[in-house]
Design a protein around this motif. Sequence first.
Motif, PDB file in Angstrom:
ATOM      1  N   ASN A   1      -3.992   0.099   9.365  1.00 52.42           N
ATOM      2  CA  ASN A   1      -4.110   1.055   8.251  1.00 52.42           C
ATOM      3  C   ASN A   1      -4.500   2.444   8.719  1.00 52.42           C
TER       4      ASN A   1
ATOM      5  N   ASN B   1      -1.114   7.682   7.593  1.00 50.33           N
ATOM      6  CA  ASN B   1      -2.167   7.672   6.573  1.00 50.33           C
ATOM      7  C   ASN B   1      -3.262   8.707   6.820  1.00 50.33           C
TER       8      ASN B   1
ATOM      9  N   ASN C   1      -1.049   4.557  -1.653  1.00 47.28           N
ATOM     10  CA  ASN C   1      -0.996   3.379  -0.782  1.00 47.28           C
ATOM     11  C   ASN C   1      -1.493   2.118  -1.490  1.00 47.28           C
TER      12      ASN C   1
END
Length: 476
Positions: free
Chosen positions: A142, A147, A320
């Motif tokens: 992640n 991101n 997300n």
Amino acid sequence: MKKSVEEVWANCLSVIKDNVSLQSFKTWFEPIKPVRLKSNVLTIQVPSQFFYEWLEEHYIELLRKTIRKEIGNDAKLEYSIVMENNYKSNNPYTVKIPTSNKGSLKNPSVNMPLDISNNPIKNPFIIPGLRKISVESNLNPNYSFENFVEGDCNRLARSAGFAVANKPGGTAFNPLLIYGGSGFGKTHLAHAIGIEVKKKHPNKTVLYVGSEKFTHQFIDAVKNNDTNDFIHFYQMIDVLIIDDVHFFAGKEKTQDVFFHVFNHLHQTGKQIILTSDKPPVELQGMEQRLLSRFKWGLSADLQAPGLETRIAILEKKMYNDGIELPSEVAEYLAYSITANIRELEGALTSLIAQSTLNKKPVTIDLARKMIDKFVKNTAKEVSIDYIQKVVCDYFDMPIELMKSKTRKREVVQARQIAMYFAKKMTKSSLASIGMTCGGKDHATVLHACRTVNNLAETDKSFRVYLEELDKKLSVQ
Ligand code: ADP
Ligand code: MG
């Protein structure tokens, strides 16, 4: 006439210098002190046991040849090793060890995969395979670059990280040290670099490890008498990411072993990425030689994110996670929580949790109540940013206009109202209120507050504005 030990060693050094890289020379030969030359035995003092082992393993042939050339064919080498007898020792003692000759027979194990049949590896990262060793990278998928929202607060660190990921070990940024306050994204960025390396160079061995874990592994290795495995393990990594190196402060043994790992990796062109809560100059309790190495590459800082970045981060996170929030709520969060990104994300998560648990829609009211509990010290305090935003929305005016120097009447009035509320509702100083409202000084802010008070007394419609704005701004 007989040459002094210093002269002999100086001659040796000049030969050695031509035969090793400058980096190796500085690391492994400059620290050596010539001690004595008696008959044909040359004694040199080295700073640690590890240092001695390293010389024996990697440079013994070169040393032997050079010394024979200087002293004659029957020349012998003896080491005097500075031993640390305890943490705070002022009087290191030395032990003497003759050269072993073993070095030349050994494999340069550093570049070789470990032979696990002879050398069972106890390192928890290693899952022994047939002959291959697979190292768990510990990367969190992640925490990718995708991101990681770019902003003014992280531009340099981010682009340096990206450059490093494209060419690990091949840029001037080695080590890359990322520093900044808690919750500013150091860990995230460090993972992102590792993930990107794996994407572009799947064959590279990447390892992410927290400093605390590194320290505990080292302590265990010392207890189990397998420090060598520990060192070898780390020396085998192509891209080593160590998070929160400030944790090494005051831990001399760990710093020592890390120093050696560091030197090895650096010399063999491997990439080192470090994070820290402070720039190297402010790191206390760290050995000078480590600090100076930290400065070899690039130190790039992460700053507190600005408003736009905070909003972008929230939006990305909501996207997300498939969360939808009324935009005024998201903005309210971004305006109110300024300290760091971790808190911002925490607030978003608990807001969603509360609304799900209580089956209530996420409204600005709910957000205010939650933030009230969530943000510790500043709980009751709205931010100047938020005040400016609410005032500008109210008068339907772009926030940039209010922050500009313009002296148009409506703008001046909105600016004065924003200053008035900032004075009333925040603990900010007059000077800093002035700064954020178009670069004014504290006298202007005082004047604004007086003007607003006077107008409120004399002008009914102005008073209504104030009351409505007060309602919008007050935390219930
Ligand atoms: P630090 O290690 O500096 O204390 P972290 O890397 O743990 O901070 O970041 C805290 C949280 O904020 C993490 O969940 C991280 O994903 C998030 N975060 C930090 N910076 C960014 C950014 N630029 N874009 C998106 N998320 C970020
Ligand atoms: Mg962190």
